[in-house]
Design a protein around this motif. Structure first.
Motif, PDB file in Angstrom:
ATOM      1  N   PRO A  11       0.829  -1.211   0.000  1.00 34.52           N
ATOM      2  CA  PRO A  11       0.000   0.000   0.000  1.00 34.52           C
ATOM      3  C   PRO A  11       0.861   1.258   0.000  1.00 34.52           C
ATOM      4  O   PRO A  11       2.055   1.221   0.332  1.00 34.52           O
ATOM      5  CB  PRO A  11      -0.796  -0.131   1.299  1.00 34.52           C
ATOM      6  CG  PRO A  11       0.079  -0.952   2.189  1.00 34.52           C
ATOM      7  CD  PRO A  11       0.789  -1.922   1.289  1.00 34.52           C
TER       8      PRO A  11
ATOM      9  N   THR B 223       1.790   4.297   1.867  1.00 37.98           N
ATOM     10  CA  THR B 223       1.735   4.772   3.249  1.00 37.98           C
ATOM     11  C   THR B 223       2.904   5.719   3.487  1.00 37.98           C
ATOM     12  O   THR B 223       3.716   5.979   2.589  1.00 37.98           O
ATOM     13  CB  THR B 223       1.827   3.595   4.240  1.00 37.98           C
ATOM     14  OG1 THR B 223       3.121   2.972   4.104  1.00 37.98           O
ATOM     15  CG2 THR B 223       0.750   2.552   3.971  1.00 37.98           C
ATOM     16  N   SER B 224       3.019   6.199   4.711  1.00 41.42           N
ATOM     17  CA  SER B 224       4.121   7.102   5.056  1.00 41.42           C
ATOM     18  C   SER B 224       5.475   6.406   4.962  1.00 41.42           C
ATOM     19  O   SER B 224       6.504   7.065   4.788  1.00 41.42           O
ATOM     20  CB  SER B 224       3.923   7.657   6.471  1.00 41.42           C
ATOM     21  OG  SER B 224       3.845   6.598   7.413  1.00 41.42           O
ATOM     22  N   SER B 225       5.504   5.077   5.061  1.00 40.59           N
ATOM     23  CA  SER B 225       6.768   4.343   5.005  1.00 40.59           C
ATOM     24  C   SER B 225       7.152   3.918   3.591  1.00 40.59           C
ATOM     25  O   SER B 225       8.304   3.555   3.348  1.00 40.59           O
ATOM     26  CB  SER B 225       6.704   3.103   5.906  1.00 40.59           C
ATOM     27  OG  SER B 225       5.679   2.228   5.473  1.00 40.59           O
ATOM     28  N   THR B 226       6.208   3.958   2.655  1.00 38.46           N
ATOM     29  CA  THR B 226       6.509   3.514   1.287  1.00 38.46           C
ATOM     30  C   THR B 226       6.450   4.635   0.257  1.00 38.46           C
ATOM     31  O   THR B 226       6.958   4.466  -0.857  1.00 38.46           O
ATOM     32  CB  THR B 226       5.520   2.422   0.836  1.00 38.46           C
ATOM     33  OG1 THR B 226       4.189   2.968   0.788  1.00 38.46           O
ATOM     34  CG2 THR B 226       5.550   1.226   1.768  1.00 38.46           C
TER      35      THR B 226
ATOM     36  N   PRO C 233       0.885  10.063   8.238  1.00 37.60           N
ATOM     37  CA  PRO C 233       0.746   8.699   8.770  1.00 37.60           C
ATOM     38  C   PRO C 233      -0.683   8.175   8.780  1.00 37.60           C
ATOM     39  O   PRO C 233      -0.891   6.966   8.804  1.00 37.60           O
ATOM     40  CB  PRO C 233       1.304   8.819  10.195  1.00 37.60           C
ATOM     41  CG  PRO C 233       1.258  10.274  10.513  1.00 37.60           C
ATOM     42  CD  PRO C 233       1.445  10.997   9.225  1.00 37.60           C
TER      43      PRO C 233
ATOM     44  N   LYS D  66      -3.717   6.311   3.897  1.00 40.39           N
ATOM     45  CA  LYS D  66      -3.310   5.045   3.290  1.00 40.39           C
ATOM     46  C   LYS D  66      -4.083   4.819   1.993  1.00 40.39           C
ATOM     47  O   LYS D  66      -5.256   5.174   1.888  1.00 40.39           O
ATOM     48  CB  LYS D  66      -3.554   3.869   4.241  1.00 40.39           C
ATOM     49  CG  LYS D  66      -2.655   3.850   5.461  1.00 40.39           C
ATOM     50  CD  LYS D  66      -2.889   2.600   6.291  1.00 40.39           C
ATOM     51  CE  LYS D  66      -1.971   2.578   7.508  1.00 40.39           C
ATOM     52  NZ  LYS D  66      -2.176   1.346   8.327  1.00 40.39           N
TER      53      LYS D  66
ATOM     54  N   HIS E 244      -4.677   1.514  -0.259  1.00 34.36           N
ATOM     55  CA  HIS E 244      -4.490   0.082  -0.466  1.00 34.36           C
ATOM     56  C   HIS E 244      -4.747  -0.262  -1.930  1.00 34.36           C
ATOM     57  O   HIS E 244      -5.671   0.270  -2.556  1.00 34.36           O
ATOM     58  CB  HIS E 244      -5.435  -0.723   0.425  1.00 34.36           C
ATOM     59  CG  HIS E 244      -5.075  -0.671   1.877  1.00 34.36           C
ATOM     60  ND1 HIS E 244      -4.133  -1.494   2.445  1.00 34.36           N
ATOM     61  CD2 HIS E 244      -5.536   0.124   2.879  1.00 34.36           C
ATOM     62  CE1 HIS E 244      -4.023  -1.224   3.728  1.00 34.36           C
ATOM     63  NE2 HIS E 244      -4.861  -0.243   4.021  1.00 34.36           N
TER      64      HIS E 244
END
Length: 238
Positions: free
Chosen positions: A111, A113-116, A126, A129, A131
């Motif tokens: 998905p 997101t803040s990390s990807t 954060p 999202k 998906h």
């Protein structure tokens, strides 16, 4: 001593029926359609499969340094490392192409997101999202030239924490190792190398959804563009 009885009747011969006509092989065909952004209508192609029973196992993995874009907004920087999928392939008659189809149950794309994902150099908030739910991945791979054309259908589901969830955006395109061009967006991919690395691009037309906020924010209807770095490996099944 035992006695032998000799029959005076001639032996009866049985003739085993022999099939004089060769078995009939049935040729299957697979059909797939691609979106033509300039014409706004699908293009269908039927490709007859080979009469041989060659079956291949196919694996699909997404990598980092990908990009996703929609409307006239700058592209999102997207790390798709960890995406996977498996499927099977059969050789197309009189060609170097394989007709492949991936099992939707095995398909996973990370998905946003803040990390990807980053936008304008900053991570996504954060609580936001997106998906990606794959519905279809199938098409053709040319083993000789490295050309890849995969029809891709997926739902993109936007959510903001637990307070907002938009109806899914349906994205249908052909992920190609060559050029994909629409009216607003375009991109060029890279064909498979000896290690199975490739870059797949696809332009899709996104229809409006039943959500005034998303339609306004994304300027729907509009085009979106995907640029995915991937590894595709093929192995002949025993």
């Amino acid at each position: 001593m035992g006695c032998k009885f000799i029959s005076l009747e001639p032996p009866i011969l049985y003739q085993i029926p022999v099939r004089t006509t060769p078995p009939c092989f049935r040729t299957k065909a697979i059909a797939f359609s691609s979106y033509a952004p300039n014409k706004g209508e699908p293009v269908s192609t039927k490709l007859p499969l080979s009469k041989t029973n060659d079956v291949y196992s196919v694996s699909f993995k997404t990598l980092g340094a990908c990009k996703l874009g929609i409307s006239r907004y700058p592209d999102f920087e997207y790390n798709a490392q960890g995406g996977t999928g498996t499927g099977t392939g059969s050789r197309v008659a009189d060609s170097d192409e394989l007709s492949v189809s991936f099992d939707v149950k095995t398909l996973y794309i990370p998905p946003l997101t803040s990390s990807t994902t980053k936008f304008l150099g900053f991570p996504l908030p954060p609580f936001l999202k997106i998906h990606i739910v794959p519905q279809l991945l199938q098409g053709n791979i040319d083993q000789e030239s490295g050309k890849v054309d995969l029809e891709f259908l997926a739902k993109f589901c936007f959510s903001v924490g637990s307070i907002y969830e938009a109806p899914p955006l349906v994205v249908k395109t052909v992920l190609t190792s060559d050029e994909s061009k629409g009216k607003m967006r375009s991109g060029r991919g890279e064909r498979l190398d000896e290690e199975g690395n490739c870059k797949l691009v696809g332009v899709a037309f996104v229809e409006p959804i039943d959500d005034v906020f998303m339609n306004t924010f994304l300027s729907l209807p509009t085009e979106c563009l995907a640029k995915l770095n991937a590894v595709i490996t093929l192995s002949k099944s025993s």
